[in-house]
Design a protein around this motif. Sequence first.
Motif, PDB file in Angstrom:
ATOM      1  N   LEU A  71       0.841  -1.189   0.000  1.00  0.00           N
ATOM      2  CA  LEU A  71       0.000   0.000   0.000  1.00  0.00           C
ATOM      3  C   LEU A  71       0.877   1.239   0.000  1.00  0.00           C
ATOM      4  O   LEU A  71       2.006   1.210   0.471  1.00  0.00           O
ATOM      5  CB  LEU A  71      -0.890   0.014   1.255  1.00  0.00           C
ATOM      6  CG  LEU A  71      -1.711  -1.251   1.518  1.00  0.00           C
ATOM      7  CD1 LEU A  71      -2.226  -1.252   2.953  1.00  0.00           C
ATOM      8  CD2 LEU A  71      -2.872  -1.354   0.538  1.00  0.00           C
ATOM      9  N   GLY A  72       0.348   2.341  -0.544  1.00  0.00           N
ATOM     10  CA  GLY A  72       1.158   3.550  -0.506  1.00  0.00           C
ATOM     11  C   GLY A  72       0.489   4.755  -1.125  1.00  0.00           C
ATOM     12  O   GLY A  72      -0.632   4.693  -1.630  1.00  0.00           O
ATOM     13  N   THR A  73       1.221   5.865  -1.078  1.00  0.00           N
ATOM     14  CA  THR A  73       0.768   7.111  -1.694  1.00  0.00           C
ATOM     15  C   THR A  73       1.399   7.252  -3.074  1.00  0.00           C
ATOM     16  O   THR A  73       2.515   6.806  -3.318  1.00  0.00           O
ATOM     17  CB  THR A  73       1.170   8.319  -0.839  1.00  0.00           C
ATOM     18  OG1 THR A  73       2.580   8.282  -0.598  1.00  0.00           O
ATOM     19  CG2 THR A  73       0.429   8.298   0.492  1.00  0.00           C
ATOM     20  N   MET A  74       0.673   7.917  -3.954  1.00  0.00           N
ATOM     21  CA  MET A  74       1.166   8.117  -5.330  1.00  0.00           C
ATOM     22  C   MET A  74       0.645   9.484  -5.816  1.00  0.00           C
ATOM     23  O   MET A  74      -0.280   9.549  -6.590  1.00  0.00           O
ATOM     24  CB  MET A  74       0.675   6.979  -6.224  1.00  0.00           C
ATOM     25  CG  MET A  74       1.254   6.944  -7.620  1.00  0.00           C
ATOM     26  SD  MET A  74       3.018   6.726  -7.743  1.00  0.00           S
ATOM     27  CE  MET A  74       3.259   5.068  -7.089  1.00  0.00           C
ATOM     28  N   VAL A  75       1.226  10.612  -5.370  1.00  0.00           N
ATOM     29  CA  VAL A  75       2.303  10.703  -4.399  1.00  0.00           C
ATOM     30  C   VAL A  75       1.961  11.761  -3.357  1.00  0.00           C
ATOM     31  O   VAL A  75       1.095  12.600  -3.568  1.00  0.00           O
ATOM     32  CB  VAL A  75       3.663  11.077  -5.062  1.00  0.00           C
ATOM     33  CG1 VAL A  75       4.115   9.999  -6.019  1.00  0.00           C
ATOM     34  CG2 VAL A  75       3.581  12.438  -5.768  1.00  0.00           C
ATOM     35  N   THR A  76       2.712  11.737  -2.240  1.00  0.00           N
ATOM     36  CA  THR A  76       2.657  12.774  -1.215  1.00  0.00           C
ATOM     37  C   THR A  76       3.601  13.906  -1.618  1.00  0.00           C
ATOM     38  O   THR A  76       4.614  13.668  -2.262  1.00  0.00           O
ATOM     39  CB  THR A  76       3.090  12.180   0.137  1.00  0.00           C
ATOM     40  OG1 THR A  76       2.100  11.249   0.561  1.00  0.00           O
ATOM     41  CG2 THR A  76       3.281  13.244   1.191  1.00  0.00           C
ATOM     42  N   SER A  77       3.265  15.144  -1.213  1.00  0.00           N
ATOM     43  CA  SER A  77       4.133  16.286  -1.535  1.00  0.00           C
ATOM     44  C   SER A  77       4.168  17.260  -0.369  1.00  0.00           C
ATOM     45  O   SER A  77       3.334  17.176   0.553  1.00  0.00           O
ATOM     46  CB  SER A  77       3.630  17.001  -2.794  1.00  0.00           C
ATOM     47  OG  SER A  77       2.582  17.896  -2.456  1.00  0.00           O
ATOM     48  N   PRO A  78       5.103  18.212  -0.397  1.00  0.00           N
ATOM     49  CA  PRO A  78       5.160  19.233   0.660  1.00  0.00           C
ATOM     50  C   PRO A  78       4.021  20.251   0.590  1.00  0.00           C
ATOM     51  O   PRO A  78       3.942  21.114   1.477  1.00  0.00           O
ATOM     52  CB  PRO A  78       6.504  19.933   0.403  1.00  0.00           C
ATOM     53  CG  PRO A  78       7.298  18.977  -0.422  1.00  0.00           C
ATOM     54  CD  PRO A  78       6.289  18.261  -1.266  1.00  0.00           C
ATOM     55  N   ASN A  79       3.159  20.186  -0.402  1.00  0.00           N
ATOM     56  CA  ASN A  79       2.135  21.213  -0.569  1.00  0.00           C
ATOM     57  C   ASN A  79       1.340  21.471   0.705  1.00  0.00           C
ATOM     58  O   ASN A  79       1.031  22.621   1.026  1.00  0.00           O
ATOM     59  CB  ASN A  79       1.179  20.837  -1.696  1.00  0.00           C
ATOM     60  CG  ASN A  79       1.653  21.331  -3.056  1.00  0.00           C
ATOM     61  OD1 ASN A  79       2.512  22.190  -3.137  1.00  0.00           O
ATOM     62  ND2 ASN A  79       1.105  20.779  -4.120  1.00  0.00           N
ATOM     63  N   PHE A  80       0.968  20.414   1.412  1.00  0.00           N
ATOM     64  CA  PHE A  80       0.208  20.597   2.643  1.00  0.00           C
ATOM     65  C   PHE A  80       0.667  19.635   3.742  1.00  0.00           C
ATOM     66  O   PHE A  80      -0.038  19.425   4.722  1.00  0.00           O
ATOM     67  CB  PHE A  80      -1.306  20.433   2.394  1.00  0.00           C
ATOM     68  CG  PHE A  80      -1.695  19.079   1.862  1.00  0.00           C
ATOM     69  CD1 PHE A  80      -2.061  18.057   2.708  1.00  0.00           C
ATOM     70  CD2 PHE A  80      -1.689  18.843   0.494  1.00  0.00           C
ATOM     71  CE1 PHE A  80      -2.421  16.809   2.216  1.00  0.00           C
ATOM     72  CE2 PHE A  80      -2.046  17.593  -0.012  1.00  0.00           C
ATOM     73  CZ  PHE A  80      -2.410  16.579   0.862  1.00  0.00           C
TER      74      PHE A  80
END
Length: 308
Positions: A71-80
């Motif tokens: 399982l995972g994120t696609m994708v996480t970012s620094p935005n929030f």
Amino acid sequence: MTSSLRLSTVILPYQRWHDGGRDAWLRAEELGFHAAYTYDHLSWRSFRDGPWFGAVPTLTAAAAATRRLRLGTMVTSPNFRHPVTLAKDLISLDDVSGGRITLGIGAGGTGFDATALGQEPWSPRERADRFAEFVALLDRLLTEDAVTYEGRFYSAGEARNIPGCAQRPRLPFAVAATGPRGLKLAARYGQAWVTTGDPKLYETGTPEESRAALARQVEALGRACAEAGRDVASVHKVLLTGFTPDRNRPLESVEAFVDFAGRHAELGFDEIVIHTPVPDSDFATDPGVFEKIVTEAPGLLSPGPSAG
């Protein structure tokens, strides 16, 4: 999939958990996908005015409902996101899942997420600068029991992360990047590298031009790995589909997908990610054909180059 080409999916978090959401994750596991990811956005494109749920709670629920699926994120970012709070969430997710979490992470775009917290949009340079600091600090937070750090954009004051990740030394990063700075981060911190292709080719490019651009990206990753003293074969290469000039044509038939996947495996990709169908959207593929591809295509694909 074959020993060197894995098939994964993205499940968009637009369904209530007890009204289709849970079933989608369970079905992904039943179909035998290597991994199922979800987007980590506050809202996204045409879904902005409709239902959209948070990535971390969704993945926590999916971790409790499934047993084998990564399982995972696609994708996480620094935005929030902030590295300190994100690290705590990820350690908890990795624990709940029994060590099945992959963090897909990127610099983020200029869409709704970029201003949802009330901030002004960042310049491309600031976005890249933040991403570099974000990834480096997150790496420390997930591998050290206590971290104190004062940077240009982020800080941590004796941030405690005991007992750390279930996966050691930490859960894997899949770094999304196409430019030189991002590829250097992938080479230094990534257990995998993610691309959607060359966005400049999406509207007017051809599949052939897209594959040539992807080949150049793979070559650039190789150079970044060489500079970092790392074997590029140790970095898994992930293609998130749906954003190349092919659009969703590879999902129109088993034969079309086998051709598409085989051509990209030849470039060095060892994981292909396809979107679980979403009606009335850019991902409105035929559910029956989609499942037929997942169950039949693996047996028709010959082994590609070793991923190391």
